[in-house]
Motif scaffolding. Sequence first.
Motif, mmCIF file in Angstrom:
data_model
loop_
_atom_site.group_PDB
_atom_site.id
_atom_site.type_symbol
_atom_site.label_atom_id
_atom_site.label_comp_id
_atom_site.label_asym_id
_atom_site.label_seq_id
_atom_site.Cartn_x
_atom_site.Cartn_y
_atom_site.Cartn_z
ATOM 1 N N PRO A 204 0.818 -1.228 0.000
ATOM 2 C CA PRO A 204 0.000 0.000 0.000
ATOM 3 C C PRO A 204 0.846 1.271 0.000
ATOM 4 O O PRO A 204 0.431 2.290 -0.552
ATOM 5 C CB PRO A 204 -0.817 -0.112 1.294
ATOM 6 C CG PRO A 204 -0.163 -1.163 2.121
ATOM 7 C CD PRO A 204 0.578 -2.062 1.186
ATOM 8 N N ALA A 231 -3.283 -9.192 -1.823
ATOM 9 C CA ALA A 231 -2.504 -8.211 -2.591
ATOM 10 C C ALA A 231 -3.437 -7.203 -3.259
ATOM 11 O O ALA A 231 -3.163 -5.994 -3.262
ATOM 12 C CB ALA A 231 -1.657 -8.933 -3.642
ATOM 13 N N LEU A 232 -4.546 -7.681 -3.792
ATOM 14 C CA LEU A 232 -5.515 -6.770 -4.419
ATOM 15 C C LEU A 232 -6.149 -5.869 -3.357
ATOM 16 O O LEU A 232 -6.392 -4.684 -3.603
ATOM 17 C CB LEU A 232 -6.586 -7.569 -5.168
ATOM 18 C CG LEU A 232 -6.082 -8.458 -6.322
ATOM 19 C CD1 LEU A 232 -7.238 -9.222 -6.963
ATOM 20 C CD2 LEU A 232 -5.336 -7.641 -7.381
ATOM 21 N N ALA A 233 -6.383 -6.408 -2.154
ATOM 22 C CA ALA A 233 -6.909 -5.584 -1.058
ATOM 23 C C ALA A 233 -5.946 -4.445 -0.746
ATOM 24 O O ALA A 233 -6.353 -3.318 -0.472
ATOM 25 C CB ALA A 233 -7.138 -6.441 0.190
ATOM 26 N N LEU A 234 -4.654 -4.732 -0.816
ATOM 27 C CA LEU A 234 -3.634 -3.727 -0.485
ATOM 28 C C LEU A 234 -3.493 -2.678 -1.583
ATOM 29 O O LEU A 234 -2.745 -1.715 -1.430
ATOM 30 C CB LEU A 234 -2.286 -4.409 -0.224
ATOM 31 C CG LEU A 234 -2.265 -5.365 0.987
ATOM 32 C CD1 LEU A 234 -0.921 -6.102 1.056
ATOM 33 C CD2 LEU A 234 -2.525 -4.609 2.291
ATOM 34 N N GLY A 235 -4.183 -2.877 -2.701
ATOM 35 C CA GLY A 235 -4.157 -1.869 -3.760
ATOM 36 C C GLY A 235 -3.380 -2.291 -4.992
ATOM 37 O O GLY A 235 -3.317 -1.536 -5.969
ATOM 38 N N THR B 356 -12.872 -1.197 0.798
ATOM 39 C CA THR B 356 -11.993 -2.164 0.140
ATOM 40 C C THR B 356 -12.734 -3.471 -0.114
ATOM 41 O O THR B 356 -12.647 -4.047 -1.207
ATOM 42 C CB THR B 356 -10.745 -2.424 1.008
ATOM 43 O OG1 THR B 356 -10.116 -1.173 1.284
ATOM 44 C CG2 THR B 356 -9.757 -3.329 0.290
ATOM 45 N N LEU B 360 -13.395 -5.223 -3.678
ATOM 46 C CA LEU B 360 -12.922 -6.580 -3.990
ATOM 47 C C LEU B 360 -14.062 -7.464 -4.482
ATOM 48 O O LEU B 360 -13.891 -8.252 -5.415
ATOM 49 C CB LEU B 360 -12.253 -7.204 -2.763
ATOM 50 C CG LEU B 360 -10.954 -6.527 -2.320
ATOM 51 C CD1 LEU B 360 -10.455 -7.142 -1.016
ATOM 52 C CD2 LEU B 360 -9.884 -6.644 -3.399
#
Lengths: 364, 364
Positions: A204, A231-235, B356, B360
Amino acid sequence: MRTELCERLGIEHPIVGFSPSEHVVAALSRAGGFGVLGCVRFNEADELEEVLTWLDANTGGRPYGVDVVMPSHSPTEGAPTDLDKLIPAGHRDFVERTLLRLGVPPLGVDASRREGVLGWLHSVARSHVEVALNHPVRLIANALGPPPPDVIAQAHAHGLLVAALAGRADHARSHVTSGVDLVVAQGYEAGGHTGEIASMVLVPEVVDAVGESVPVLAAGGIGSGRQIAAALALGARGVWMGSVWLGTAEYQTPPALREALLKAGSSDTVRSRIYSGKPARLLRNRWTDAWSEAEAPAPLPMPLQNLLVSEAHTRLMESGDPTVVPMPVGQIVGRMNEVRPVADVLADLVAEADETLTRLGKLV
Amino acid sequence: MRTELCERLGIEHPIVGFSPSEHVVAALSRAGGFGVLGCVRFNEADELEEVLTWLDANTGGRPYGVDVVMPSHSPTEGAPTDLDKLIPAGHRDFVERTLLRLGVPPLGVDASRREGVLGWLHSVARSHVEVALNHPVRLIANALGPPPPDVIAQAHAHGLLVAALAGRADHARSHVTSGVDLVVAQGYEAGGHTGEIASMVLVPEVVDAVGESVPVLAAGGIGSGRQIAAALALGARGVWMGSVWLGTAEYQTPPALREALLKAGSSDTVRSRIYSGKPARLLRNRWTDAWSEAEAPAPLPMPLQNLLVSEAHTRLMESGDPTVVPMPVGQIVGRMNEVRPVADVLADLVAEADETLTRLGKLV
């Protein structure tokens, strides 16, 4: 699971797979991911030319990329014989003594004597770029720092995207200033060259540092669909995975390495300068342990350290002893418990990621 | 954002906040999170009694917990004066010399001389448990290893839940075998005592090791809603956050510490044994750097190391110099850029996590 990375790279799944094996790379691209060939092992441009020609015939027309290594502080240039003279005798003695103590036999008469990895010399990496530009390569990544400005300009002129790895937010910012199109945020837990900041914190931070317009790929600690979703949650817009392919059928893993990888847990790695001269995460074993004993010398700077241990690496690998194999690998080695085809691994990653994203959507 | 942890603990948001400050703990529980009071600082049970009485009056009837420290290998027991005799003179000289070199003044005549942290002696931790059982405490957590079987039995007999921190999957498994109800998987990037495996790898590994019936909280690297969502992606049912509260108004942060925290980036921490004798992540500064110089002695085992540096810690903190404050903190210190009330921080965490999770859910 789709992100804008899929459009940007022309792929189905936002999963980029790095491997020194062209067989893994081809299988990845064919299966809807994006394979990136690690070029550091090619001391001669001709060898790379041959492998890229093979890739062009075996990726089914799907896009792929190459990964070169141009450290931001250029290592000393020189022919292997000249560079060899810069290696202290005490270091050579330690290596020889250690191999003897570990019971590692000398090379057989038929063994091909490698002269050490020169791929991280800028001159050699530039020759890799030259070769790549004559193939339908979609992306050039640089594993250590941003590529030099003229290399970026050359890649852009040929319509290629340029990616660079970063272990800190300020490095990522400077990559973007240099013209890099995609940033790979590589956390502490990653295999190979890596920094101190863990992916959970780094990703992030890099996303925020480079802004909306630059896609970030998360690297380090990604070996399952849940980790991709994280990883997608972190951006991140996608992931960059390396270690996981070492356990695939296409990698043609030597038996001793396979045994070591299947046996290792997440605690069985170590971050050390003994492989290349720069900190890199390796499988921990009797060889890496020997370098942390009191009598061990400090590793040499890049590229000397790899020249020093190059023949030792061949001997360690050819010994067939799983307790000494020299191998960069990340902490997700703990998840590598069977040998499977790339396409199966990729399908499972996608299915678990989709399932996780669906689960998360329902928590709100 | 709701998970079954909310039901299990009787809270609104699956966010557990650890702090040595009762003001932070009360604010957290009042705001719908779950505050856990760090007890290691209470050398006398009476002090803890007083603080828990205050908490009972200030949490608005919301649940809270306590965190004691019982290392799985019991540290040497003894009164401070006896333990003091086990500290080598060379170590004392190094500390004194270093303080002088760093320009840290001696304690003022009015300064309260702390006798070092004894909270990680089992005898002292047991006295904490005794006190806690007479208050409406909902959870007892142990920061190093599983609590002893009789402590777990006692807690269960009083209807309390027992949590334990784990830095490896095998430790988590053994916690559960001992009767622990919740596992806190604490990654490398965390502040304070921490292991080698990063959260991205550790959390799913612990989740898989303990099975569906034991909720796992993710600790280490969690300082934003995106990081909370990532933890949930990895299979955690909630998060355990510590460092982030150091930057809240309720923590009553001394000015030098506040300045140091606001200034630090994610690279400005170090994992070292100099604080307690066991590896703990600290703010990196001139004090921690001094311990990694060639002339520095190896840190002593727990509890001797903290006794050695205890008066030094007071002097370093009272010096008012932000470049020497001794402070455990995680890599998310890079995100701490302003001082805000606990309730505001919590509200932002929840809002960003919700956003988030919604984002997602739409990627599938």
